[in-house]
Write a protein that holds these residues in place. Sequence first.
Motif, short mmCIF file in Angstrom:
data_model
loop_
_atom_site.label_atom_id
_atom_site.label_comp_id
_atom_site.label_asym_id
_atom_site.label_seq_id
_atom_site.Cartn_x
_atom_site.Cartn_y
_atom_site.Cartn_z
N THR A 24 42.10 27.93 25.45
CA THR A 24 42.92 27.43 24.35
C THR A 24 43.66 28.55 23.63
OG1 THR A 24 41.00 27.51 22.88
CG2 THR A 24 41.46 25.42 23.98
N VAL A 25 43.19 29.79 23.77
CA VAL A 25 43.89 30.95 23.23
C VAL A 25 44.08 31.95 24.37
CG1 VAL A 25 43.09 30.67 20.86
CG2 VAL A 25 41.71 31.98 22.47
N HIS A 26 45.13 32.75 24.26
CA HIS A 26 45.49 33.64 25.35
C HIS A 26 45.84 35.03 24.82
CE1 HIS A 26 45.67 30.24 28.20
NE2 HIS A 26 46.18 29.57 27.18
N PRO A 27 44.84 35.81 24.42
CA PRO A 27 45.15 37.16 23.92
C PRO A 27 45.86 38.02 24.96
CG PRO A 27 42.77 36.85 24.22
CD PRO A 27 43.41 35.51 24.33
N VAL A 118 48.47 45.17 35.03
CA VAL A 118 47.89 43.83 35.07
C VAL A 118 47.11 43.62 33.78
CG1 VAL A 118 46.25 42.30 36.24
CG2 VAL A 118 47.75 43.81 37.59
N VAL A 119 47.31 42.46 33.15
CA VAL A 119 46.65 42.15 31.88
C VAL A 119 45.86 40.86 32.06
CG1 VAL A 119 46.94 41.81 29.40
CG2 VAL A 119 48.60 43.21 30.66
N LYS A 120 44.61 40.89 31.60
CA LYS A 120 43.75 39.72 31.76
C LYS A 120 42.77 39.64 30.60
CE LYS A 120 40.31 37.60 34.86
NZ LYS A 120 39.36 37.40 33.75
N ASP A 121 42.50 38.42 30.13
CA ASP A 121 41.43 38.23 29.16
C ASP A 121 40.09 38.50 29.83
OD1 ASP A 121 43.30 37.38 27.32
OD2 ASP A 121 42.98 35.25 27.72
N THR A 122 39.14 39.00 29.05
CA THR A 122 37.80 39.19 29.58
C THR A 122 36.79 38.57 28.63
OG1 THR A 122 36.25 40.82 30.49
CG2 THR A 122 37.41 41.44 28.48
N THR A 136 35.32 37.77 38.66
CA THR A 136 36.67 38.22 38.96
C THR A 136 37.01 39.54 38.28
OG1 THR A 136 37.35 35.92 39.19
CG2 THR A 136 39.09 37.54 38.91
N ASP A 137 36.55 39.74 37.04
CA ASP A 137 36.86 40.99 36.34
C ASP A 137 36.38 42.19 37.12
OD1 ASP A 137 37.83 39.38 34.38
OD2 ASP A 137 36.37 39.92 32.86
N TRP A 138 35.15 42.13 37.63
CA TRP A 138 34.61 43.28 38.35
C TRP A 138 35.35 43.52 39.66
CZ3 TRP A 138 32.57 45.73 34.78
CH2 TRP A 138 31.82 45.09 33.80
N GLN A 139 35.76 42.43 40.29
CA GLN A 139 36.53 42.61 41.52
C GLN A 139 37.89 43.25 41.22
OE1 GLN A 139 35.38 42.33 44.39
NE2 GLN A 139 33.74 40.81 44.42
N LEU A 140 38.49 42.88 40.10
CA LEU A 140 39.76 43.49 39.72
C LEU A 140 39.58 44.96 39.38
CD1 LEU A 140 41.39 40.68 37.57
CD2 LEU A 140 42.25 41.58 39.74
N LEU A 150 42.07 44.90 30.18
CA LEU A 150 41.17 43.78 29.93
C LEU A 150 41.12 43.55 28.42
CD1 LEU A 150 38.30 44.64 32.42
CD2 LEU A 150 40.07 42.89 32.69
N THR A 151 41.59 42.40 27.99
CA THR A 151 41.77 42.15 26.56
C THR A 151 40.69 41.23 26.02
OG1 THR A 151 43.20 40.21 26.91
CG2 THR A 151 44.26 42.37 26.82
N LYS A 152 40.35 41.46 24.76
CA LYS A 152 39.44 40.60 24.03
C LYS A 152 40.21 39.89 22.92
CE LYS A 152 35.41 43.27 25.34
NZ LYS A 152 34.11 43.84 24.96
#
Length: 320
Positions: A24-27, A118-122, A136-140, A150-152
Amino acid sequence: MPANNPMPMDYIKQILVIVDPTATVHPAVDKAAVLAEKFNARLELFVCDTKAAREMRLSSHLRDKPDEPFTVSIKAILESLAAPLRARGLDVTTETACADPLHVGLIDRTRQTNADLVVKDTHHHSLAQRTFLTNTDWQLIRACPVPLLLTKGTPWVAAPRIVAAVDPGHVNDKPEILDHWIIEHASLFAQRLNGELHVLHVYLPMALIGAASTVNPAMVAAAAPEDLALEEKNRREQVSALVGEYDIPPRNIHLELGGPGQMLPLAAQRIGADVIAMGAIARSGLKRIFVGSTAEDVLEKLPCDALIVKPPQFAEHVAL
């Protein structure tokens, strides 16, 4: 920075944002948009769908709305996120794909788009996921060929503090250029975001390591203060030599005594870090790739975002 490995000051031209369509949120989207504005970069919002995810959505729909037709458009979700960004003048595209396993599709997209970042929520991961790298995070972290942010959920402050976590003592554990590369990336982020650049070195003194390896615990407490002071002096000289070409105030150079798994998150909190840049190298086995630390301990406890920096030619040494 070594002359034979220059990093263009405008190196971020294409940002790939991995979107979780169930969130629902996308930092990651919000922060990638800020970076796109600062770097004049293009954005791609991307969802990689999987069979398991489709089955989960269908099951949820049948449970909650059994009498309604099942229609979920991931493309529409992405377009709803892209519309306000385009209204801000950003160049935004949206793309979807299907792949199993998920991380393979994400890495493939990174390479297809020639992404520079590459930007991704974690989120928090279970011990089993961390240990066996099923998340997936660890594979990336293991295989993404370009810097990975990796964003919080915490937003960046107006003048964010970007911390370069370096480890000049580990000369045999990583390419010599990696510490320079970490500082270059952190410095560039700090410049473009009008923030502050800090440098952090966490270490265990050799005097304590040697004492702790003996059978006599009293020797740990008996570690000579002069030995500790001498090592701190040597470590500070190493860090000073590393950052010599950067205009970093002494107050922004931090040395912390302790294990990286514990001290990196604590130091990041004390400094008030918004982003901490860390180095990674390819290794064998389970690909535990963080230099001078354990990835699980650090990333799980960090109070801020993590920018994972790889040395040049990293992608040539890592296969999916």
